[in-house]
Design a protein around this motif. Structure first.
Motif, PDB file in Angstrom:
ATOM      1  N   ASP A 159      -5.014 -14.152   3.114  1.00 43.31           N
ATOM      2  CA  ASP A 159      -4.486 -12.853   2.973  1.00 43.31           C
ATOM      3  C   ASP A 159      -4.369 -12.268   1.789  1.00 43.31           C
ATOM      4  O   ASP A 159      -4.372 -10.711   1.774  1.00 43.31           O
ATOM      5  N   GLU A 206      -3.482  -4.144   9.365  1.00 45.09           N
ATOM      6  CA  GLU A 206      -3.588  -5.079   8.981  1.00 45.09           C
ATOM      7  C   GLU A 206      -4.939  -5.447  10.066  1.00 45.09           C
ATOM      8  O   GLU A 206      -5.947  -5.783  10.070  1.00 45.09           O
ATOM      9  N   ARG A 255       2.615 -11.236   1.397  1.00 48.49           N
ATOM     10  CA  ARG A 255       1.049 -10.666   0.362  1.00 48.49           C
ATOM     11  C   ARG A 255       2.193 -10.459  -0.909  1.00 48.49           C
ATOM     12  O   ARG A 255       1.177 -10.448  -1.699  1.00 48.49           O
TER      13      ARG A 255
END
Lengths: 900, 192
Positions: free
Chosen positions: B172, A10, B141
């Motif tokens: 996101d 991420e 998410r």
């Protein structure tokens, strides 16, 4: 640790997104040492830039999820529920039109296939219509058709306005679709044919009853464990209005295309009312094709409904022998005839198809011909994509016109029957023209030859078609476009001293007439007559032309001029050297019709009787014209109120009609209706009922159940049923008619009100006075608004309502309706005057009952005067009124103490 | 995750509380959704097709009336419905395949007839599996995707339900979408 890894991904992903693309490699070089991790991030970055039809449109995806959810879960919601008298056991399948369950009839062990339709019916009228249609389906009784045990409407819980039609049908154990069955059993070709023939016989049974299947496909032709085929869902599509193209609610395009493959081109054109048995023949043809060749006759794209429809309408079928060279030529011919694009060129019924297949199996000659001379002319038109029925008509008209006198006979008979049956049936005449296609086909080759010899005509036609090419006009031309084009070019191309111009005018005029364009037909025909009278005043062609013109004038309600033209034609004919043959008799018939329309009964009678005897002596006692002449005699006798004689003429006409008229001829219906009316008047209600029931069957088959003619035939039957005291049936029919007329003609069409009057009569007969008052009032309001207060129909409604009000003692309502209406009323028609008189009589009765004798007498006096004038002094009605008036006057005198 | 501010926490707490209230209604929603499914089988009512999404909305309005739900809670209701729809579909698929082939799951495939080209269907069971997988490492998410695909919530509504700012939700979404694209479309999109 998994989470740690994701955290790294991420953070790298987000880090890269902040940077321009050129710097990302550097960034990853610095931040990430794990090559696997790095490759994953790089892939994700690429993925984030790749478009995706679903992921990029979450809302649309959510809508599809919701739909899919309903598709998947919905059907199971009904398991264990009770619908009608059935308990649902198991969900079997979902089709385009409905959900199929296995169910058991409560109490018994009878297993049924229960089909729950997808399309709810919400209006009361739609429900009645469904019930009406399904009762008809219940009459199908054939070992090859799955019997419908019960049909009804299930009301969905919590949704009182949502009614879902269902059918309980014979359950076919171990069923397989016919094609699948043939494959698993590896049947030989002849065994497949035998199986298919059983299907044809079942379909033919339905057609005989006037019911079209409309959704033939292998999935609806099930072969059970016993090896016998059963047709399921017969007519179901119709009864619930769920003809595929009529509905837009199908969610699964694959399902639709699955059905589409077997649909006829006319079905793809989305006009369910135009379908007839030949549409089923087409579907049968495709199924047979698949059964024998394991292929479809043409490529239907599987994922695009509209392209699939275009393919069905336009692409030429693969020649069966190109797929399987060993296939017998006769079988190929049969297959191709069954799947012709234009219905006119297919087998007329499943029975005809079966007959030819049986000929083939028995090694006898088949009736179908491989595409031949007709094909070559037809191709010109088809290249230009003109509507099929009209195309054939137009082509026939053109070629007949071009041929001139050689086939003048054919034209003359057609002209006569056209003129005789008149405008209201001009549309139906199309059906007649189609029916005699075979006869025309025979002369076509000859005609074609002549057209070629007449170079001027040939060039003209060619130019017309050329100019109407869709590439130059941007859309497919209609027949009317072609005609318009031809009409404008006419005087440029032909000189006025050239008879070809007259011929061409006639061709165009009759074509316009077929298309119900009287305003365009009439001037052209007038021009033709003028040309002919100038160039060849005393020739048969001129007389025929005048007669056709007269017929057109009649249909345009120009009765006076029509009579003038017809009389001149007859007189000229008699003064010429032409033989007064049967065509002359036809001319007399047209003249008689004009005279009849003008109320000149004596001359009409003389001309008709002369025409009939001429026809007989010329050996044309059994002909279409003869049927029309006898029908006119019926009308004449009706006017004269000589019912028994009228019925006799009707019977004779029907007997001849049975021999010479095709089953699809509109006269089959009109004649039976008129005959029934006469029989009823003559006191023979039972025969009348039988003929009307026949008429209804014919009209359903010829015109379709939505057609105005069919609806008015059903109304006639219902009206009779009221007098026969079959009230429930009458009411159902009338509700069906009203619904159909509203759909077809609009809510405010006078015909709707006329049917409402009939319905009111039925209610009165049932003793349902409140209902009756309601529909009478509705009919009256509609008619006085739309047609005016002096229209005969308005007065009829008023009369019916007033009689009812008199009966229920509502004198005030009656007077406030009747008195102002009668004030200064001068109805233009005889029937209107009759109705006004009857209404006045009711008003008088009401006044009398409320003891206002002076006013009552005043009205009765007026009734008496008009009755004397219209019916004569000696008419029983006049006598009756006279007596009543006398009694009333006695009552008024102070000595009279008796009350009515 | 660094985008969450103090404001967000309060919003998140409020949302959590209301969510809890709604959880109690889940059995009811379950029943309503089943009812909806049979109702929306393409039935026409007064010539209008019942859109499943419209039916979900109707269910919500009815529950507002009966259970005194606040119409402000539409997003929360949709969130609960989304979860339920997903669960019902998965259960259905398992049950029906067990009956048919003794194991596995039946495919539940989405295809959009407007798109018409082959190979772009979406297998809902694959989506479900992917979301399960994502949920293990990144529940927010995963939830976001559920809200948007199964409930039809907008980005703003989803943010409200999740108790984050709309910007965070949008942010996101990018990674969630990229990850799903890769999972669902069979490996890396090398052709791009």
């Amino acid at each position: 640790m998994k989470e740690d890894r994701w955290k790294k991904i991420e953070s790298l992903f987000e880090g890269c997104r902040q940077l321009p693309e050129s710097q990302r490699t550097d960034y990853l070089d610095r931040q990430c040492t794990d090559p696997e991790l790095r490759s994953e991030v790089e892939q994700l970055l690429r993925s984030s830039q790749t478009p995706d039809p679903f992921l990029d449109h979450p809302r649309r995806a959510a809508r599809l999820v919701a739909e899919e959810f309903c598709e998947q879960i919905g059907p199971h919601e009904y398991v264990d529920q009770t619908i009608g008298s059935f308990r649902i056991r198991r969900f079997l399948a979902a089709g385009g039109m409905g959900l199929v369950y296995e169910a058991h009839q409560g109490g018994s062990d009878r297993r049924v296939a229960l089909k729950l339709m997808r399309f709810g019916v919400s209006s009361e009228n739609a429900r009645r219509r469904f019930e009406y249609e399904t009762r008809i389906l219940g009459r199908l009784n054939h070992p090859g058709i799955a019997q419908i045990y019960e049909a009804g409407v299930h009301t969905v819980a919590l949704e009182a306005d949502l009614h879902v039609p269902y059918f309980a049908m014979e359950f076919v154990p171990d069923a397989q679709p016919i094609t699948e069955y043939a494959t698993t059993k590896s049947l030989a070709d002849n065994d497949r044919l035998e199986l298919f023939l059983e299907v044809c016989d079942a379909i033919e049974h339905g057609h005989q009853k006037g019911i079209i299947h409309r959704d033939l496909k292998p999935a609806n032709l099930l072969v059970g464990g016993n090896g016998r085929p059963k047709v399921i869902d017969f007519g179901v599509a119709r009864s619930t209005d769920s003809d595929l193209f009529a509905s837009t609610t199908l969610t699964n395009p694959g399902q639709l295309v699955g059905t589409l493959r077997y649909m006829s081109p006319e079905q793809c054109e989305a006009d369910p009312s135009r379908l007839d048995a030949r549409s089923d023949v087409f579907s049968l043809g495709v199924i047979l094709y698949e059964l024998l060749l394991d292929e479809f006759p043409y490529d239907v794209p599987s994922n695009n409904v509209y392209q699939a429809a275009v393919a069905i309408r336009e692409s030429a079928p693969h020649r069966p022998t190109s797929l399987q060279p060993a296939l017998a030529t006769d079988l190929e011919t049969i297959l191709l005839k069954a799947i012709e694009k234009e219905p006119e060129r297919r087998y007329r019924s499943a029975g005809d198809l079966a007959r030819d297949l049986r000929h083939y199996l028995a090694d006898e000659p088949i009736s179908a011909r491989p595409p031949g001379s007709w094909e070559t002319v037809g191709r010109v038109m088809r290249r230009h994509r003109v509507a099929s029925v009209a195309t054939v008509l137009f082509l026939v008209a053109l070629l007949l016109g071009a041929a001139g006198t050689t086939i003048g006979y054919v034209r003359a008979t057609r002209a006569e029957s056209l003129a005789l049956i008149g405008q209201e049936q001009a549309k139906e005449a199309q059906a007649a023209a189609e029916a005699s296609e075979r006869e025309i086909e025979a002369t076509l080759q000859q005609v074609e030859e002549q057209a070629r010899q007449n170079q001027g005509m040939f060039d003209f036609l060619r130019d017309t078609f050329y100019a109407a090419n869709p590439r130059t006009t941007g859309r497919s031309p209609t027949v009317e476009d072609l005609l318009d084009h031809a009409a404008t070019k006419l005087s440029l191309v032909f000189r006025e001293d050239d008879l070809t111009r007259a011929e061409m005018c006639e061709v165009l005029a009759t074509s316009y007439h077929h298309l119900q364009r009287p305003e365009k037909a009439e001037p052209l025909m007038r021009l033709a007559v003028q040309d002919r009278r100038r160039l060849a005043p005393l020739e048969q062609g001129t007389f025929t032309s005048m007669i056709v013109f007269s017929g057109m004038l009649l249909s345009n309600r120009k009765v006076e001029e029509a009579e003038l033209v017809a009389r001149r034609a007859v007189e000229d004919w008699e003064s010429s050297t032409e033989e007064p043959d049967h065509s002359f008799a036809g001319a007399l018939g047209v003249l008689a019709r004009a005279q009849l329309d003008r109320g000149n009964h004596d001359s009409a009678e003389a001309n008709l009787l002369r025409a009939i005897s001429l026809h007989r002596s010329q050996g044309h006692g059994s002909s279409e014209t003869m049927v029309q002449l006898l029908s006119l005699m019926l009308v004449l006798r009706e006017h004269q109120q000589r019912w028994t004689e009228a019925a006799r003429y009707g019977g004779e006409a029907l007997a001849i009609g049975g021999q010479v008229l095709p089953e699809t001829h509109p006269t089959q219906v009109t004649l039976r209706s008129s005959l029934a009316k006469m029989l009823n008047q003559a006191g023979n209600g039972d025969s009348a009922e039988q003929h009307l029931r026949d008429a209804v069957q014919f009209s359903a088959r010829i015109f379709g159940e939505d057609h105005a003619t069919h609806l008015s035939t059903v109304r006639d039957l219902a009206t009779l049923l009221v007098t026969q005291r079959k009230l429930d049936e009458a009411e159902q029919h009338l509700q069906f008619v009203i619904e159909g007329q509203r759909d077809g003609l609009g809510d405010f069409h006078p015909e709707v009100a006329v049917t409402q009057i009939c319905l009111g009569d039925a209610f009165v007969a049932m003793g349902e006075f409140e209902e009756a008052e309601l529909v009478y009032q509705e009919a009256f309001d509609l008619l006085s608004e739309e047609m005016g207060r002096e229209d005969e129909r308005t007065l009829h409604a008023a009369y019916s309502l007033a009689s009812l009000l008199l009966r229920t003692g509502k004198h005030e309502d009656l007077e406030s309706l009747g008195v102002p209406l009668l004030d200064h009323a001068q109805p233009p028609t005889q029937r209107g005057r009759n109705m006004a008189r009857a209404l006045r009589e009711i008003v008088a009765s009401s006044l009398q009952q409320t003891e206002r004798y002076r006013e009552a007498a005043k009205h009765l006096q007026l009734v008496l005067e008009t009755s004397r004038h219209d019916l004569g002094e000696t008419h029983p009605y006049t006598g009756m009124i006279r007596d009543r008036l006398e009694r009333l006057r006695n009552q008024r005198s102070p000595t009279a103490s008796d009350s009515p | 995750m660094n985008a969450r501010g103090p404001q967000g926490s309060i919003a998140a707490e409020q949302a959590r509380q209301r969510s809890q209230q709604l959880e109690q209604l889940l059995p009811l929603i379950y029943g309503e959704l089943h009812g909806m499914a049979s109702k929306a089988l393409g039935y026409e009512r007064a010539n209008h097709t019942l859109q499943p999404t419209a039916v979900i909305h109707e269910v919500f309005l009815r529950m507002c009336r009966q259970r005194k739900l606040d119409t402000q809670d539409r997003a929360l209701f949709l969130a609960a419905a989304a979860k339920m729809i997903r669960r019902i579909l998965v259960d259905h698929s398992k049950k029906h395949n067990r009956r048919k082939r003794g194991g596995g799951r039946a495919a539940v495939t989405l295809h959009d007839e407007l798109l018409m080209s082959p190979g772009i269907d979406l297998d809902l069971m694959m989506l479900h599996d992917a979301l399960e997988l994502l949920g293990e490492v990144d529940p927010r998410r995963s939830r976001l995707v559920e809200l948007r695909f199964f409930g039809g919530l907008t980005m703003a509504e989803s943010a409200e339900v999740l108790g984050v700012s709309e910007r965070t939700a949008a942010n996101d979404w990018v990674l969630a979408r990229a990850w799903l694209r890769q999972k669902l479309r069979n490996g890396p999109p090398t052709q791009a």
